[in-house]
Design a protein around this motif. Structure first.
Motif, PDB file in Angstrom:
ATOM      1  N   LEU A 252      21.412 -68.621 -24.484  1.00 51.83           N
ATOM      2  CA  LEU A 252      22.422 -68.051 -23.591  1.00 51.83           C
ATOM      3  C   LEU A 252      22.076 -68.400 -22.153  1.00 51.83           C
ATOM      4  N   GLU A 253      23.116 -68.459 -21.326  1.00 55.08           N
ATOM      5  CA  GLU A 253      22.990 -68.789 -19.903  1.00 55.08           C
ATOM      6  C   GLU A 253      23.819 -67.780 -19.118  1.00 55.08           C
ATOM      7  N   ASN A 254      23.378 -67.450 -17.921  1.00 56.06           N
ATOM      8  CA  ASN A 254      24.228 -66.638 -17.054  1.00 56.06           C
ATOM      9  C   ASN A 254      25.255 -67.519 -16.354  1.00 56.06           C
ATOM     10  N   HIS A 255      26.514 -67.150 -16.506  1.00 58.18           N
ATOM     11  CA  HIS A 255      27.632 -67.781 -15.792  1.00 58.18           C
ATOM     12  C   HIS A 255      28.071 -66.752 -14.756  1.00 58.18           C
ATOM     13  N   HIS A 256      28.131 -67.131 -13.495  1.00 58.80           N
ATOM     14  CA  HIS A 256      28.347 -66.132 -12.456  1.00 58.80           C
ATOM     15  C   HIS A 256      29.649 -65.358 -12.640  1.00 58.80           C
ATOM     16  N   LEU A 257      30.679 -65.980 -13.204  1.00 55.06           N
ATOM     17  CA  LEU A 257      31.937 -65.277 -13.446  1.00 55.06           C
ATOM     18  C   LEU A 257      31.971 -64.663 -14.843  1.00 55.06           C
ATOM     19  N   LEU A 258      31.697 -65.459 -15.866  1.00 53.35           N
ATOM     20  CA  LEU A 258      31.864 -65.023 -17.259  1.00 53.35           C
ATOM     21  C   LEU A 258      30.620 -64.366 -17.824  1.00 53.35           C
ATOM     22  N   LEU A 287      26.387 -78.381 -23.848  1.00 49.42           N
ATOM     23  CA  LEU A 287      27.659 -77.663 -23.948  1.00 49.42           C
ATOM     24  C   LEU A 287      27.489 -76.291 -23.332  1.00 49.42           C
ATOM     25  N   LEU A 288      28.372 -75.928 -22.402  1.00 49.75           N
ATOM     26  CA  LEU A 288      28.368 -74.624 -21.765  1.00 49.75           C
ATOM     27  C   LEU A 288      29.627 -73.882 -22.185  1.00 49.75           C
ATOM     28  N   ASP A 289      29.445 -72.730 -22.787  1.00 53.26           N
ATOM     29  CA  ASP A 289      30.572 -71.934 -23.280  1.00 53.26           C
ATOM     30  C   ASP A 289      31.468 -72.763 -24.207  1.00 53.26           C
ATOM     31  N   GLY A 290      30.837 -73.615 -25.023  1.00 55.07           N
ATOM     32  CA  GLY A 290      31.556 -74.404 -26.005  1.00 55.07           C
ATOM     33  C   GLY A 290      32.164 -75.698 -25.488  1.00 55.07           C
ATOM     34  N   GLU A 291      32.001 -76.007 -24.199  1.00 60.11           N
ATOM     35  CA  GLU A 291      32.575 -77.219 -23.614  1.00 60.11           C
ATOM     36  C   GLU A 291      31.464 -78.190 -23.220  1.00 60.11           C
ATOM     37  N   ILE A 292      31.656 -79.489 -23.526  1.00 55.61           N
ATOM     38  CA  ILE A 292      30.669 -80.492 -23.125  1.00 55.61           C
ATOM     39  C   ILE A 292      30.695 -80.639 -21.605  1.00 55.61           C
ATOM     40  N   VAL A 293      29.545 -80.461 -20.980  1.00 56.25           N
ATOM     41  CA  VAL A 293      29.438 -80.618 -19.525  1.00 56.25           C
ATOM     42  C   VAL A 293      28.507 -81.764 -19.141  1.00 56.25           C
ATOM     43  N   HIS A 294      27.716 -82.250 -20.103  1.00 53.95           N
ATOM     44  CA  HIS A 294      26.774 -83.350 -19.816  1.00 53.95           C
ATOM     45  C   HIS A 294      26.628 -84.180 -21.080  1.00 53.95           C
ATOM     46  N   ASP A 421      33.781 -70.681  -7.941  1.00 52.76           N
ATOM     47  CA  ASP A 421      33.190 -70.546  -6.607  1.00 52.76           C
ATOM     48  C   ASP A 421      34.041 -69.681  -5.680  1.00 52.76           C
ATOM     49  N   HIS A 422      35.237 -69.269  -6.131  1.00 54.36           N
ATOM     50  CA  HIS A 422      36.076 -68.388  -5.313  1.00 54.36           C
ATOM     51  C   HIS A 422      36.327 -67.018  -5.937  1.00 54.36           C
ATOM     52  N   SER A 423      35.833 -66.802  -7.151  1.00 55.40           N
ATOM     53  CA  SER A 423      36.119 -65.525  -7.814  1.00 55.40           C
ATOM     54  C   SER A 423      34.924 -64.900  -8.506  1.00 55.40           C
ATOM     55  N   ALA A 424      33.775 -65.574  -8.551  1.00 57.23           N
ATOM     56  CA  ALA A 424      32.667 -65.095  -9.381  1.00 57.23           C
ATOM     57  C   ALA A 424      31.937 -63.897  -8.802  1.00 57.23           C
ATOM     58  N   GLY A 425      32.267 -63.493  -7.564  1.00 58.30           N
ATOM     59  CA  GLY A 425      31.694 -62.267  -7.026  1.00 58.30           C
ATOM     60  C   GLY A 425      32.511 -61.028  -7.338  1.00 58.30           C
ATOM     61  N   GLY A 444      44.417 -62.394 -17.042  1.00 60.64           N
ATOM     62  CA  GLY A 444      43.723 -62.396 -18.330  1.00 60.64           C
ATOM     63  C   GLY A 444      42.271 -62.823 -18.197  1.00 60.64           C
ATOM     64  N   LEU A 445      42.028 -63.892 -17.431  1.00 62.81           N
ATOM     65  CA  LEU A 445      40.660 -64.372 -17.252  1.00 62.81           C
ATOM     66  C   LEU A 445      39.811 -63.336 -16.523  1.00 62.81           C
ATOM     67  N   LEU A 446      40.354 -62.722 -15.470  1.00 61.50           N
ATOM     68  CA  LEU A 446      39.558 -61.768 -14.701  1.00 61.50           C
ATOM     69  C   LEU A 446      39.317 -60.475 -15.467  1.00 61.50           C
ATOM     70  N   ARG A 447      40.248 -60.103 -16.334  1.00 59.41           N
ATOM     71  CA  ARG A 447      39.984 -58.962 -17.218  1.00 59.41           C
ATOM     72  C   ARG A 447      38.846 -59.292 -18.180  1.00 59.41           C
ATOM     73  N   GLU A 448      38.869 -60.496 -18.722  1.00 53.87           N
ATOM     74  CA  GLU A 448      37.793 -60.931 -19.619  1.00 53.87           C
ATOM     75  C   GLU A 448      36.461 -60.923 -18.880  1.00 53.87           C
ATOM     76  N   ALA A 449      36.445 -61.437 -17.654  1.00 57.69           N
ATOM     77  CA  ALA A 449      35.210 -61.485 -16.879  1.00 57.69           C
ATOM     78  C   ALA A 449      34.706 -60.081 -16.562  1.00 57.69           C
ATOM     79  N   SER A 450      35.618 -59.161 -16.285  1.00 59.84           N
ATOM     80  CA  SER A 450      35.220 -57.796 -15.933  1.00 59.84           C
ATOM     81  C   SER A 450      34.636 -57.041 -17.126  1.00 59.84           C
ATOM     82  N   ALA A 451      35.036 -57.445 -18.331  1.00 53.67           N
ATOM     83  CA  ALA A 451      34.567 -56.766 -19.541  1.00 53.67           C
ATOM     84  C   ALA A 451      33.412 -57.488 -20.220  1.00 53.67           C
TER      85      ALA A 451
END
Length: 569
Positions: A252-258, A287-294, A421-425, A444-451
């Protein structure tokens, strides 16, 4: 020779033999009477088989493949050692050099909240590692396609707990120089995940950090799991029970928003690259959160190479220092730092400095780093526009509000759009009781992030959960927070950067705030010129002329600056 071709040749041979073995014709009979047919002679003997053709030349020897099988009685760790070529091969690994190329993506930065990851850069890389000296060198040639193909060439040097960047790793020509400990931690963590030999070497040094983790399925195949202790979150190595090869590592990794998101390293094409030494994979993916990033493909791996003197020397004048708290921050969210480094925009320092600039009665521009916010005092509390980067910056803004307005709390927070970078705080303001004002496209995304659970790097909302409250801006509409002095209106703004974009107007002082559309204060700066054109038209039609523009990036500039930029396009 094919069956069909053999049959055709046999038919032709039979016809030829029959023609050759016909008997002579009989003598001619009396005139008028047909001559009698001659008797057919016996069939001739079969021809002798021709000599075999010469043997073709032997082709070149291919690379040695992985072990065909491992002893099923071995432990999972012992199988992993066998899969790499044996314990001795790993113990004798003093260093390695890898030539590779690949691609980097970023997730969560698309036009919609469900957009596929964006390709941000490609790279060619030469990696040199000295295991015994705990030294690492990355020589990068990177093309930043996300920003029009800007080329960057630089070197990351790490020894022990400090590092230096030699060369310009920023698209604006800056040199990071001495690595912040956040960057050092992110570089070393990604290196370990891309090269799991480093993790298995740690287990060899201290077997107590590894335990049998049962079984897991990857690509439809059952693997044994070796669980290894880790300062961020336990690492689960998926080991093939038949070959001992490590197929992937999951953690697991910390994602600042999710917040807690899965992080995987996957390996393909394990092979030896020389006469001795452990196997290395040809292809590696993160893969981060199921998506290839590298994704990278190795074209050459040299095991235990001769490393020249001075390979890991820092440039003259370097003086990096290790800051444990910063390293911890970078370690737990290391893909955040790797993403921005791959963009050529390394955001490695922890931005918790809040520098307020008063724009008018009760209106403050909050800068102090790469991203800005706006604070608007109302009779019932404070409205904050933009919650950038991570909760730590939002906590610093909340501390500033408590000092500047000791009798008032933050009542509303308005992120302009969903990009991290504009919503993760956001979660820090939710924990403080603020209502979230956002586009219907982003709710929907911000509700998911808040929970979301936040166990890897617990924040204020994880430590003291509260139910979030949302106020939604309709599509192509607006929401106004009334106040006798400083009313605030959030407008849904149509653009090509983000579907959910809001422009927020502090009406009392006539200050519209935008992010990633127009960067005021620089004499003309926009990520996409068409959005600056759209913003000018929006301000003319909706807000009227004369407002002072405020940017989530940039600073403050009057409307004439925006007009001049658009007119010059």
């Amino acid at each position: 020779m094919s069956v069909h071709r053999t049959a055709v040749l046999s038919s032709l041979l039979l016809a030829a033999l029959l023609a050759a073995c016909q008997g002579p014709e009989g003598a001619a009979g009396p005139a008028g009477d047909p001559g009698a047919d001659g008797a057919t002679g016996p069939a001739g003997p079969a021809g002798a088989t021709g000599p075999a053709g010469a043997t073709g030349a032997t082709g070149p020897t291919g690379p040695q493949g992985p072990t065909a099988g491992v002893d099923p009685a071995l432990s999972t760790f012992e199988k992993a050692l066998a899969g790499l070529g044996g314990q001795a091969a790993l113990e004798n690994l003093s260093g390695y050099a890898i030539t590779t190329s690949g691609t980097r993506w970023t997730e969560g930065e698309g036009y919609t909240t469900s957009s596929a990851p964006l390709e941000i850069s490609t790279f060619d890389l030469t990696l040199t590692r000295d295991v015994a000296a705990d030294a690492l060198r990355y020589d990068w040639d990177r093309t930043i396609g996300f920003l029009g193909g800007a080329p960057l060439s630089y070197t990351e040097l790490v020894t022990g707990q400090v590092g230096v960047v030699d060369g310009a790793d920023n698209v604006f020509g800056f040199n990071t120089g001495d690595m912040p400990s956040t960057r050092w931690a992110s570089v070393t963590r990604q290196h370990r995940l891309l090269n799991p030999h480093e993790i298995l070497l740690d287990v060899l040094a201290d077997p107590s950090i590894a335990t049998e983790g049962g079984f897991g399925v990857f690509d439809g195949v059952v693997h044994e799991i070796l669980e290894v202790e880790d300062p961020v979150w336990p690492l689960e190595l998926y080991v093939s029970p038949s070959t001992g090869l490590v197929a992937k590592i999951e953690t697991l990794e910390n994602h600042h928003l999710l917040r807690d998101v899965p992080l995987e390293a996957q390996y393909q094409g394990w092979q030896t690259w020389g006469a001795t030494g452990p196997l290395f994979p040809t292809d590696v993916f993160l893969l981060l959160d199921g998506e290839i990033v590298h994704a990278e493909t190795r074209t050459q791996v040299e095991v235990n190479p001769a490393i020249g003197a001075g390979t890991f020397d820092f440039p003259k004048g370097s003086n990096p220092t290790y800051v444990a708290a910063d390293a911890d921050f970078g370690l737990h969210s290391h893909q955040y730092h790797q993403t921005f480094a791959a963009l050529g925009l390394p955001f490695d320092w922890v931005q918790t400095s809040v520098v307020p600039v008063q724009l008018g009665a009760g209106v403050y521009f909050l800068t102090g780093g790469s991203h800005n916010s706006l604070a608007i005092e109302q009779a019932n509390g404070i409205v904050i526009v933009e919650a950038p980067l991570y909760p730590e910056r939002s906590e610093a803004i909340l501390d500033w509000v408590a000092t500047q307005f000791p009798a008032k709390a933050v009542t509303h927070v308005i992120p302009t759009h969903h990009h991290e970078d504009h919503s993760a705080g956001l979660r820090a303001f939710v924990a403080a009781g603020a209502t979230v004002v956002t586009s219907v496209h982003n709710e929907g995304l911000l509700r998911e992030a808040s929970a979301a659970p936040s166990n890897v790097w617990p924040d204020a909302l994880a430590l003291a959960p509260v139910a979030p409250v949302f106020l939604t801006v309709p599509d192509n509409g607006s929401v106004t927070l009334d106040d006798p002095t400083n009313p605030v209106t959030a407008w849904h703004f149509l653009n090509t950067h983000s579907e959910d974009m809001l422009v927020v107007h502090a009406e009392g002082t006539d200050h519209p705030f935008n992010s990633d559309v127009w960067n005021p204060g620089y004499g003309g700066s926009a990520l996409l010129p068409e959005n600056a054109i759209a913003l000018r038209a929006f301000v003319d039609a909706t807000l009227g002329t004369g407002p002072v523009q405020v940017g989530g990036h940039g600073s403050v500039g009057d409307f004439a600056e925006l007009e001049a930029y658009v007119d010059a396009l």
